[in-house]
Each structure stands twice: as structure tokens, then as C-alpha cells.
Write a protein that holds these residues in place. Structure first.
Motif, short mmCIF file in Angstrom:
data_model
loop_
_atom_site.label_atom_id
_atom_site.label_comp_id
_atom_site.label_asym_id
_atom_site.label_seq_id
_atom_site.Cartn_x
_atom_site.Cartn_y
_atom_site.Cartn_z
N ASP A 84 13.78 10.99 -9.96
CA ASP A 84 13.46 10.39 -8.66
C ASP A 84 12.46 9.25 -8.84
O ASP A 84 12.56 8.22 -8.17
CB ASP A 84 12.90 11.44 -7.69
CG ASP A 84 13.94 12.45 -7.24
OD1 ASP A 84 15.15 12.22 -7.46
OD2 ASP A 84 13.53 13.48 -6.66
N GLY A 85 11.51 9.44 -9.75
CA GLY A 85 10.53 8.39 -10.04
C GLY A 85 11.19 7.13 -10.57
O GLY A 85 10.78 6.02 -10.23
N GLN A 86 12.22 7.31 -11.41
CA GLN A 86 12.94 6.14 -11.92
C GLN A 86 13.51 5.31 -10.78
O GLN A 86 13.55 4.09 -10.85
CB GLN A 86 14.08 6.57 -12.84
CG GLN A 86 13.70 6.77 -14.27
CD GLN A 86 14.90 7.04 -15.15
OE1 GLN A 86 15.84 7.74 -14.77
NE2 GLN A 86 14.86 6.49 -16.35
N THR A 142 0.83 -1.20 0.00
CA THR A 142 0.00 0.00 0.00
C THR A 142 0.87 1.25 0.00
O THR A 142 0.60 2.20 -0.72
CB THR A 142 -0.93 0.01 1.23
OG1 THR A 142 -1.73 -1.15 1.17
CG2 THR A 142 -1.82 1.23 1.23
N ALA A 143 1.92 1.25 0.81
CA ALA A 143 2.82 2.40 0.88
C ALA A 143 3.45 2.66 -0.48
O ALA A 143 3.58 3.80 -0.91
CB ALA A 143 3.88 2.19 1.94
N VAL A 144 3.83 1.59 -1.18
CA VAL A 144 4.41 1.74 -2.51
C VAL A 144 3.38 2.32 -3.46
O VAL A 144 3.66 3.24 -4.21
CB VAL A 144 4.95 0.38 -3.03
CG1 VAL A 144 5.31 0.46 -4.50
CG2 VAL A 144 6.15 -0.03 -2.20
N ALA A 145 2.16 1.79 -3.42
CA ALA A 145 1.11 2.28 -4.30
C ALA A 145 0.83 3.76 -4.04
O ALA A 145 0.60 4.52 -4.96
CB ALA A 145 -0.17 1.47 -4.12
N ALA A 147 -6.14 5.59 -14.77
CA ALA A 147 -7.49 5.04 -14.74
C ALA A 147 -7.44 3.52 -14.55
O ALA A 147 -8.24 2.97 -13.79
CB ALA A 147 -8.25 5.39 -16.02
N GLY A 148 -6.51 2.87 -15.18
CA GLY A 148 -6.38 1.43 -15.05
C GLY A 148 -5.88 0.99 -13.68
O GLY A 148 -6.02 -0.17 -13.32
N LYS A 149 -5.32 1.92 -12.95
CA LYS A 149 -4.78 1.60 -11.63
C LYS A 149 -5.58 2.24 -10.50
O LYS A 149 -5.15 2.24 -9.35
CB LYS A 149 -3.32 2.04 -11.56
CG LYS A 149 -2.49 1.32 -12.60
CD LYS A 149 -1.04 1.50 -12.41
CE LYS A 149 -0.27 0.64 -13.39
NZ LYS A 149 -0.49 -0.79 -13.26
N ASN A 150 -6.73 2.81 -10.84
CA ASN A 150 -7.58 3.50 -9.85
C ASN A 150 -6.84 4.62 -9.12
O ASN A 150 -7.02 4.81 -7.92
CB ASN A 150 -8.18 2.50 -8.85
CG ASN A 150 -9.21 1.63 -9.50
OD1 ASN A 150 -9.94 2.06 -10.38
ND2 ASN A 150 -9.27 0.38 -9.08
N VAL A 203 5.50 -1.31 -12.44
CA VAL A 203 6.20 -1.55 -13.70
C VAL A 203 5.69 -0.65 -14.83
O VAL A 203 6.48 -0.09 -15.60
CB VAL A 203 6.10 -3.04 -14.10
CG1 VAL A 203 6.73 -3.29 -15.46
CG2 VAL A 203 6.76 -3.91 -13.04
N GLU A 204 4.37 -0.48 -14.92
CA GLU A 204 3.81 0.33 -16.01
C GLU A 204 4.08 1.82 -15.81
O GLU A 204 4.36 2.53 -16.78
CB GLU A 204 2.31 0.07 -16.14
CG GLU A 204 2.00 -1.33 -16.64
CD GLU A 204 0.52 -1.64 -16.61
OE1 GLU A 204 -0.04 -1.79 -17.71
OE2 GLU A 204 -0.05 -1.69 -15.51
N ILE A 205 4.01 2.29 -14.58
CA ILE A 205 4.32 3.70 -14.32
C ILE A 205 5.81 3.94 -14.58
O ILE A 205 6.20 4.95 -15.15
CB ILE A 205 3.91 4.12 -12.89
CG1 ILE A 205 2.39 4.02 -12.73
CG2 ILE A 205 4.40 5.53 -12.58
CD1 ILE A 205 1.89 4.29 -11.31
N LYS A 206 6.64 2.98 -14.19
CA LYS A 206 8.08 3.10 -14.43
C LYS A 206 8.36 3.14 -15.94
O LYS A 206 9.20 3.92 -16.40
CB LYS A 206 8.81 1.94 -13.77
CG LYS A 206 10.29 2.19 -13.60
CD LYS A 206 10.86 1.21 -12.60
CE LYS A 206 12.33 1.34 -12.43
NZ LYS A 206 12.78 2.51 -11.77
#
Length: 192
Positions: free
Chosen positions: A157-159, A48-51, A107-110, A165-168
Motif C-alpha cells: 500500500d505504501g508503494q 501537508t496531507a501527503v506528509a 529524523a531527516g524529515k522531522n 521519494v526517499e520513503i518510497k
């Protein structure tokens, strides 16, 4: 399942109420709150923290992307230097494309994204729109250098920190474009 649905409904209602009647919560803050509520309803696991971190990245990226489109449109209308107008057009094209990709991904990840740029970014637009001529061109170039330095850092920083995986993959695809924008606007700045 029912408590999570109820919490999501309450969070959505609070977000809509906040956006419609209160100046204390801007669209970006409302999106962050909705994403935190969604993460809280799922429990307090490490996942959850990662999300939540990934959602925060998406919110910040969307906020910056929407602002770049708005400022790019402003540059096309108010810029006097053809290179400023051209850069503004590139901002609208490239950031609209990235924004659309990010919206579909979120949208696909809410993940709730802001509906409009944050109050800070809207203030920048208001301040820039009050300028004209060469003053506008210079202020726009300065703003683009500053914005793109911050955005490149956000994506770098996001990298390192984003786990999804998809956001990365979105970050990896978009970062080279952002770096080219930064190089381009820095060259315009040096030419002024």
C-alpha cells in the motif's frame, strides 16, 4: 516561526507526558499525534496531507519493525526448533537494519517514530513469552505468518500511496526482504 515552535514544544511535552503517565496513549499513538500536530502547524495544504500519510506509514513500519526484533530475540531464547531460532536471528538482523534506516530517514524529515512497540504488539510478546517448547514454536510461526502478511500489505500500500521519494525508495528496498521473510516462514509453517 515562533507559533510553530511553540506548538511543536507543546506537542512534544504532551507526548512525553502521555508516554510517562497515561495508559490510554501508547508510543505509536503518541508518535501519530506528534506528527499530526507538526502537519497542522504547517497549515492545511495538500502537501501537508501527503506528509501526514507518509508519516503514518513510517510510524506503522517502525512499530512493526520493533516488534519483529523483540519477537526475534524471544524466539532465539525460547525456541526449541533450530529453524525457529534461526528465523528469530534473521528477524533481529534484518529488522534492526531496516529500523535503523527508517530512524535516520524519519529524523531527516522531522517524523516522530514510536519509542517502543504499540501496546497491542507488546501484548503479543507477553502472550508468546508465556509459552514454551513446541507450543512456543508453533505460536511464534503463526504470529510471524500473520505479522508478515500484514507488513507486506502495509508496504505494498505504501508503494502506491506514499509520495515522499526517499520513503518510497525505502519501501522499494525493504519490500523484497519482507516478502522473502513471508515465504520463509510459510515454508516453516508447512513443515510443522
Amino acid at each position: 516561526m515562533k507559533p510553530a515552535t511553540t506548538l511543536l514544544t507543546l506537542a512534544t511535552a504532551a507526548m512525553l507526558w502521555g508516554c510517562g503517565t497515561s495508559n490510554s496513549t501508547d508510543s505509536t499513538e503518541a508518535a501519530d499525534s506528534a506528527n499530526e500536530a507538526m502537519a497542522d502547524s504547517a497549515g492545511t495544504t495538500a502537501a501537508t496531507a501527503v506528509a501526514e500519510e507518509d508519516a503514518k506509514f513510517a510510524v506503522d513500519a517502525a512499530d512493526g519493525g520493533m516488534a519483529e526484533v523483540a519477537l526475534g530475540e524471544l524466539a532465539q531464547n525460547k525456541g526449541t526448533d533450530p529453524k525457529v531460532k534461526e528465523f528469530g536471528k534473521m528477524m533481529v538482523t534484518d529488522h534492526t537494519k531496516a529500523n535503523d534506516e527508517l530512524k535516520a530517514l524519519a529524523a531527516g524529515k522531522n517524523i516522530t517514530l514510536p519509542a517502543v512497540p504499540s501496546e497491542d504488539k507488546q501484548k503479543v510478546e507477553t502472550d508468546l513469552s508465556a509459552k514454551s517448547g513446541k507450543d512456543f514454536d508453533k505460536a511464534y510461526i503463526d504470529q510471524m505468518v500473520d505479522d508478515h502478511q500484514k507488513t507486506v500489505k502495509l508496504f505494498e500500500d505504501g508503494q502506491k500511496n506514499v509520495k515522499d521519494v526517499e520513503i518510497k525508495a525505502f519501501i522499494d528496498k525493504t519490500l523484497p526482504v519482507l516478502r522473502s521473510h513471508l515465504d520463509h516462514i510459510k515454508s516453516l509453517d508447512k513443515a510443522k
